[in-house]
Design a protein around this motif. Structure first.
Motif, mmCIF file in Angstrom:
data_model
loop_
_atom_site.group_PDB
_atom_site.id
_atom_site.type_symbol
_atom_site.label_atom_id
_atom_site.label_comp_id
_atom_site.label_asym_id
_atom_site.label_seq_id
_atom_site.Cartn_x
_atom_site.Cartn_y
_atom_site.Cartn_z
ATOM 1 N N LEU A 41 32.642 -4.002 22.768
ATOM 2 C CA LEU A 41 33.950 -3.645 22.217
ATOM 3 C C LEU A 41 34.889 -4.842 22.243
ATOM 4 O O LEU A 41 35.622 -5.096 21.279
ATOM 5 C CB LEU A 41 34.559 -2.473 22.986
ATOM 6 N N ARG A 96 31.638 -1.941 27.000
ATOM 7 C CA ARG A 96 32.907 -2.677 27.124
ATOM 8 C C ARG A 96 32.781 -4.089 26.545
ATOM 9 O O ARG A 96 33.656 -4.544 25.794
ATOM 10 C CB ARG A 96 33.322 -2.730 28.597
ATOM 11 N N LEU A 146 35.982 5.512 16.252
ATOM 12 C CA LEU A 146 34.522 5.617 16.226
ATOM 13 C C LEU A 146 34.064 7.032 16.542
ATOM 14 O O LEU A 146 33.113 7.549 15.947
ATOM 15 C CB LEU A 146 33.915 4.622 17.220
ATOM 16 N N GLN A 147 34.746 7.674 17.490
ATOM 17 C CA GLN A 147 34.381 9.046 17.835
ATOM 18 C C GLN A 147 34.614 9.981 16.653
ATOM 19 O O GLN A 147 33.793 10.852 16.361
ATOM 20 C CB GLN A 147 35.176 9.517 19.044
ATOM 21 N N MET A 185 29.475 5.087 21.088
ATOM 22 C CA MET A 185 30.444 4.147 21.641
ATOM 23 C C MET A 185 29.756 2.838 22.040
ATOM 24 O O MET A 185 28.668 2.858 22.614
ATOM 25 C CB MET A 185 31.120 4.734 22.876
ATOM 26 N N ALA A 232 36.438 9.316 29.455
ATOM 27 C CA ALA A 232 35.587 10.164 28.614
ATOM 28 C C ALA A 232 34.280 10.498 29.319
ATOM 29 O O ALA A 232 33.803 11.644 29.289
ATOM 30 C CB ALA A 232 35.313 9.484 27.281
ATOM 31 N N GLN A 254 41.650 12.296 29.419
ATOM 32 C CA GLN A 254 41.015 11.923 28.163
ATOM 33 C C GLN A 254 41.676 12.620 26.979
ATOM 34 O O GLN A 254 41.809 12.041 25.898
ATOM 35 C CB GLN A 254 39.521 12.267 28.212
ATOM 36 N N ALA A 273 45.475 8.081 20.758
ATOM 37 C CA ALA A 273 44.651 7.405 19.752
ATOM 38 C C ALA A 273 44.949 7.946 18.357
ATOM 39 O O ALA A 273 45.076 7.175 17.393
ATOM 40 C CB ALA A 273 43.169 7.574 20.085
ATOM 41 N N ARG A 279 41.969 -0.793 22.368
ATOM 42 C CA ARG A 279 40.635 -0.298 22.731
ATOM 43 C C ARG A 279 40.560 1.217 22.585
ATOM 44 O O ARG A 279 39.572 1.771 22.081
ATOM 45 C CB ARG A 279 40.282 -0.705 24.164
ATOM 46 N N ASN A 280 41.621 1.891 23.031
ATOM 47 C CA ASN A 280 41.644 3.356 22.955
ATOM 48 C C ASN A 280 41.616 3.830 21.503
ATOM 49 O O ASN A 280 40.917 4.792 21.161
ATOM 50 C CB ASN A 280 42.899 3.882 23.663
ATOM 51 N N ARG A 294 38.094 3.370 20.048
ATOM 52 C CA ARG A 294 37.165 4.399 20.531
ATOM 53 C C ARG A 294 37.423 5.728 19.820
ATOM 54 O O ARG A 294 36.474 6.427 19.441
ATOM 55 C CB ARG A 294 37.317 4.566 22.050
#
Length: 422
Positions: free
Chosen positions: A280, A277, A267-268, A274, A139, A224, A231, A260-261, A264
């Motif tokens: 997260l 790491r 949240l986006q 964000m 990203a 991305q 996601a 994790r993906n 993210r």
């Protein structure tokens, strides 16, 4: 240059108006000059220039006057926005000024309008390297998109396929005059150090480095896009019971990279910043390993994630409220509670809670939970604490629900809907 610019503009979504971010420097002046000619000769939307006065430089007034002169000569409307761009403690001056600038511009945009900025290929190459040095993933390494949602509309960068030398050559041939921001030579700023000390050496060894890095950013953007698609697919499978939440059990079934993906992407979608790491990973460990009765919270600048039962909730940090605060309300008119961002409407008390209109002619007391409250609920007297638990209302929301009393009797709980008659 104009052909490349025109082709980029043709790909933009329909818009009622274009805004151009005008600093008065070479890049934005070239964009303004090119747009002026194209808008007159083609069926493009009306154009307005926007100049942000940061007040950080002693030359700021001169830059504003220069932009006013440019726009006056071209017959283009100019809107000047003054901002306080001073950085907060620990914040980068560059980042603070950029954030203030974009906030101010977004605030004056209307739905569907497009902000045009003069970022070019060298800016793109520098941005990719800076993100790489910060340890960014796809990203971040996608650098600056040609088009992205911004405020109520869009931000577009129609010069990304052009090198700065091309812009400078156009400026000289057109006889353009521009201002130079003295902060652009200050090596204390990361981008300036990269631009002055690193990029010239890279170009001397690899002359096409700007093209190469821009292509690398484009490939990262494609990667991305694929990650975002994955996601969305995973998030569909791990929805929580409450709207906008995720299921802890569902998330636990994902391999760590997909987990994790998905987080993210979640949240986006909520417009939240964000986490790094490490934060997260801490979020994953705490949320997935917490006991069923625990309510862990993981926070970072501008966001927090909380767990209640099997659901993960993500939100802006909650503003503390004074639980001892009390309001007197005669419900012939709405009562605004800015601390909570809500307005109490008398019509809801009548339609949802079925309160006798005669009750609504006397002053009501509005406050928060203090413990031990009971309420008449569907024909019986019930503990409010038990009712809130049965309704699945998270603990952090329970203490922010306005309680409405007549004398000492609790008659309604705002936000606990539907009411007792449903």
């Amino acid at each position: 240059m104009l052909d490349t610019l025109a082709a980029a503009l043709q790909r933009l979504p329909p818009a009622p108006r274009w805004l151009i971010g005008l600093s008065g420097g070479l890049d934005s002046h070239v964009l303004l000059h090119g747009l002026h000619g194209l808008v007159r000769s083609q069926a493009f939307p009306p154009l307005i220039a926007v100049h942000v006065h940061h007040g950080l430089s002693p030359h700021a007034d001169q830059w504003q006057a220069h932009c006013e002169s440019l726009c006056r000569d071209l017959g283009i409307p100019l809107q000047v926005l003054g901002v306080d761009a001073g950085p907060a403690a620990g914040e980068s001056p560059e980042a603070a000024a950029r954030a203030a600038r974009y906030r101010a511009i977004a605030a004056v945009m209307q739905s569907g309008e497009v902000l045009l900025t003069a970022h070019h290929r060298r800016d793109q190459a520098e941005t990719l390297l800076l993100q790489l040095l910060r340890g960014a993933g796809p990203a971040g390494l996608a650098a600056m998109p040609r088009l992205k949602p911004f405020g109520p509309g869009w931000q577009a960068r129609p010069l990304l396929d052009l090198d700065r030398d091309t812009l400078a050559d156009h400026a000289r041939k057109a006889g353009l005059v521009w201002v130079e921001d003295d902060s652009n030579t200050d090596p204390r700023f990361d981008r300036n150090l990269l631009r002055q000390a690193v990029m010239p050496r890279l170009r001397a060894r690899w002359p096409s480095v700007d093209v190469t890095l821009s292509r690398a950013a484009m490939l990262q953007a494609e990667a991305q896009d694929l990650l975002a698609e994955r996601a969305r697919e995973d998030l569909e499978q791990v929805r929580g019971r409450a709207s906008g939440t995720l299921s802890v059990v569902g998330l636990a079934g994902l391999r760590r990279p997909r987990l994790r993906n998905a987080l993210r992407g979640w949240l986006q979608d909520k417009g939240l910043p964000m986490p790094g790491r490490a934060r997260l990973e801490s979020l994953i460990e705490q949320m997935l390993k917490a006991g069923p009765d625990a309510c862990p919270r993981v926070a970072w600048a501008g966001a927090e994630v909380r767990r209640y039962r099997d659901d993960l909730h993500a939100m802006r940090p909650l503003v503390p409220v004074d639980v001892g605060q009390v309001w007197q309300w005669t419900p012939t008119a709405p009562l605004q509670l800015p601390e909570l961002g809500i307005t109490l409407d008398p019509a809801v008390l009548r339609s949802i809670w079925g309160l006798d209109p005669s009750i609504l002619t006397v002053p009501l007391t509005v406050g928060f939970r203090r413990g031990g409250e009971v309420i008449r609920w569907r024909g019986e007297t019930r503990s409010l604490k038990k009712l809130l638990q049965e309704a699945g209302i998270p603990p952090w929301e329970r203490d922010r629900l306005p309680l409405i009393h007549v004398d000492e009797q609790l008659v309604a709980v705002w936000g606990m809907l539907p009411g007792p008659q449903d």
